[in-house]
Each structure stands twice: as C-alpha cells, then as structure tokens.
Design a protein around this motif. Structure first.
Motif, short mmCIF file in Angstrom:
data_model
loop_
_atom_site.label_atom_id
_atom_site.label_comp_id
_atom_site.label_asym_id
_atom_site.label_seq_id
_atom_site.Cartn_x
_atom_site.Cartn_y
_atom_site.Cartn_z
N GLN A 1 -2.14 -1.29 -10.74
CA GLN A 1 -1.56 -0.04 -10.82
C GLN A 1 -2.40 1.22 -10.52
OE1 GLN A 1 -0.77 0.31 -15.12
NE2 GLN A 1 1.22 1.26 -14.74
N LEU A 2 -3.83 0.92 -10.49
CA LEU A 2 -4.61 2.18 -10.14
C LEU A 2 -4.52 2.44 -8.55
CD1 LEU A 2 -7.57 2.03 -12.46
CD2 LEU A 2 -5.58 3.78 -12.48
N PRO B 1 6.80 5.93 -3.34
CA PRO B 1 6.19 5.65 -1.94
C PRO B 1 5.16 6.79 -1.39
CG PRO B 1 8.63 5.24 -1.96
CD PRO B 1 8.27 5.89 -3.45
N PHE B 2 4.07 6.20 -1.11
CA PHE B 2 2.85 7.07 -0.51
C PHE B 2 1.96 7.79 -1.35
CE2 PHE B 2 6.31 6.88 3.04
CZ PHE B 2 5.55 6.26 4.03
N ARG B 3 2.46 7.68 -2.73
CA ARG B 3 1.61 8.59 -3.58
C ARG B 3 0.20 8.08 -3.66
NH1 ARG B 3 3.47 9.76 -9.82
NH2 ARG B 3 1.66 11.33 -10.35
N ALA B 4 0.13 6.63 -3.66
CA ALA B 4 -1.32 6.34 -3.69
C ALA B 4 -1.96 6.68 -2.32
CB ALA B 4 -1.09 4.76 -3.86
N LEU B 5 -1.41 6.57 -1.15
CA LEU B 5 -2.04 6.80 -0.15
C LEU B 5 -2.47 8.28 -0.09
CD1 LEU B 5 0.35 4.56 2.38
CD2 LEU B 5 -2.26 4.21 2.27
N LEU B 6 -1.59 9.02 -0.28
CA LEU B 6 -1.93 10.33 -0.29
C LEU B 6 -2.95 10.75 -1.19
CD1 LEU B 6 1.88 11.84 -0.03
CD2 LEU B 6 -0.05 11.82 1.77
N SER B 7 -2.98 10.17 -2.36
CA SER B 7 -3.99 10.58 -3.19
C SER B 7 -5.30 9.91 -2.80
CB SER B 7 -3.52 9.93 -4.75
OG SER B 7 -3.53 8.85 -4.65
N GLY B 8 -5.34 9.15 -2.02
CA GLY B 8 -6.68 8.32 -1.62
C GLY B 8 -6.89 7.46 -2.26
N ARG B 9 -6.08 6.66 -3.25
CA ARG B 9 -6.53 5.68 -3.84
C ARG B 9 -6.36 4.22 -3.31
NH1 ARG B 9 -2.73 4.89 -7.84
NH2 ARG B 9 -1.16 6.66 -7.45
N THR B 10 -5.74 4.23 -1.96
CA THR B 10 -5.78 3.16 -1.01
C THR B 10 -5.68 3.76 0.33
OG1 THR B 10 -4.61 0.96 -0.90
CG2 THR B 10 -3.02 3.03 -1.03
N ARG C 1 1.05 -1.08 0.07
CA ARG C 1 0.10 0.14 -0.02
C ARG C 1 0.96 1.03 -0.08
NH1 ARG C 1 -5.31 -1.36 1.92
NH2 ARG C 1 -5.55 -3.58 1.61
N VAL C 2 2.05 1.18 0.40
CA VAL C 2 2.98 2.21 0.56
C VAL C 2 3.70 2.25 -0.70
CG1 VAL C 2 5.04 3.13 1.57
CG2 VAL C 2 3.33 1.95 3.03
N THR C 3 4.28 1.25 -1.32
CA THR C 3 4.69 1.08 -2.76
C THR C 3 4.63 -0.14 -3.41
OG1 THR C 3 6.82 1.59 -3.90
CG2 THR C 3 7.00 0.86 -1.45
N ARG C 4 4.53 -0.44 -4.46
CA ARG C 4 4.27 -1.87 -5.02
C ARG C 4 5.73 -2.28 -5.52
NH1 ARG C 4 1.74 1.29 -9.33
NH2 ARG C 4 2.93 1.63 -10.97
N HIS C 5 6.77 -1.38 -5.01
CA HIS C 5 8.35 -2.14 -5.03
C HIS C 5 9.04 -1.81 -4.08
CE1 HIS C 5 7.81 -2.61 -9.60
NE2 HIS C 5 7.02 -1.46 -9.34
#
Length: 229
Positions: free
Chosen positions: A176-177, A183-192, A116-120
């Motif tokens: 991917q979505l 790191p943290f981009r998906a969390l900060l954007s509310g995608r996860t 959830r933080v980063t997929r890598h």
C-alpha cells in the motif's frame, strides 16, 4: 423499459459487492466450500450480466443530453487507454489480481510493471471504458449501464484493498505504501519507480489487439460502428 435496466444495474453492481463482502462471503464459503462458492458467484454474475445486456438492448432511447460534436475521437483515445490497462493488468501477476493475492508474502516483486502506475489497472480500464461510452451516449439507458459500471469499478478498488488488508495483514502495508490506487500518484510522490521491463512489449501489443478486436466486433455487438462517421 428503463425500469428494467435500472433494476438489472442495481442487481449486477450490488450483487458483486454483496457476495464478496466478508459478512456474506465467509459463511457461504464455510457452507459450500471455496470452489462451489466461486462457481455460484460466477453463475450469479453471468446471469445478472445477461439480464443487464438484454434489458439494455430492449430499452427505449430516452435522450438526456446531447454529446458534443467531435467527442467520438476522444472516446477512441480513452478506449485505447482502457484496453491497454485491461490487457497489461490482466496478464501481470500483482497484489490485487485474482490468484496472486499472496504475492506480497513471496520474495518476488509484489507490484511489478503496470502496478507501479496503479495497483488496480484492470479496474481503471473498466472505469475508463465505461466513461468513454458515456462521452458519446447521452440516453438514459446508457447512463444507467455505464454509470453503474463506473461505480462498480471505482468502488471495487476500495473493496479489494480492504480484502487484501484483511487477508495479508502486515504484508499489505508495504504494498500500500509503495503503490497507489490513483494512477501515477506513487510514481509522482517518489514512493516507487517505473518498471518498464515488467510491462514489456507483448502486453501493450495485446492491448492494441484487444482494442482492434472490440472495434471490429462493435457493429455486431452494439449494432453501430465504433469509428467516427
């Protein structure tokens, strides 16, 4: 000599990208079979890594820049984070981890815990570990070695994403979505949302143990202590 370090870095880094590229990997897999190709890939990587380690150990010290005083403490903090990412990522099945490529096709959560933080997470751990060493090593051989590892880790993320998209097709889209390479981009954007349960307790403890083990072995591996003097 520095030429040998440079050549070893090029072979090690470029070899990874070359052997895992579709144009080279697919014909070799058809010819050798998956198991033999994997063995060949592992052997080639081990030989290249051995050459790189040998060349680096024999390289002369050629100063390029002088690390600022106090940088060793920042290096320790970055190394702790790197070990946490490697340990947690390596023990969590996810969409980019080896052997879990088809997790996105199963009913299980395709990106639990650290994903959830980063997929890598492992690749970021390697990149941060190399960066931490660049902060306190200003000689030419170190810049080649650790700079090459950063290129391998960052480039490897894009390469893995391309391979997963080709392998999983439409199933890769939701992963991917709802995750992010940064790191943290998906969390900060509310995608996860953060999945603390997927991280647990023992995985971070394993990361701390890894850091302590590497620190204890550093004088034997590198000939110098990893702790600030």
């Amino acid at each position: 000599m520095l030429d040998s370090v440079f050549a070893a870095v090029v072979v090690f880094v470029a070899g990874h990208f070359l052997l895992s590229s579709q144009g080279v990997r697919d014909p070799l897999v058809r010819w050798l079979g998956t198991q033999r190709f994997t063995s060949l890939y592992s052997l080639a990587a081990a030989v290249a890594l051995g050459w790189l380690a040998y060349a680096y150990s024999r390289a002369p010290f050629v100063p390029v820049w002088t690390p600022p005083a106090g940088m060793a403490w920042l290096t320790i903090l970055v190394n702790v984070l790197a070990c946490l990412l490697v340990a947690i990522g390596a023990t969590t099945p996810g969409p980019t981890s080896v052997g879990s490529e088809r997790r996105a096709l199963s009913p299980e959560d395709p990106a639990p815990g650290i994903y959830r933080v980063t997929r890598h997470p492992v690749m970021w751990g390697v990149a941060l570990w190399a960066l931490a060493h660049l902060l306190v090593n200003g000689d030419g051989a170190s810049m080649m070695l650790f700079g090459g590892l950063i290129v391998l880790a960052l480039g490897g993320m894009a390469h893995i994403d391309q391979k997963r998209a080709r392998l999983l097709g439409a199933a890769w889209g939701p992963v991917q979505l709802t995750t992010s390479a940064i790191p943290f981009r998906a969390l900060l954007s509310g995608r996860t949302r953060m999945d603390w349960a997927g991280i647990g307790i023992w995985r971070p403890l394993g990361g701390v143990a890894l850091f302590l083990a590497l620190t204890a072995a550093h004088p034997w591996l590198a000939g110098v202590t990893a702790l600030p003097q």
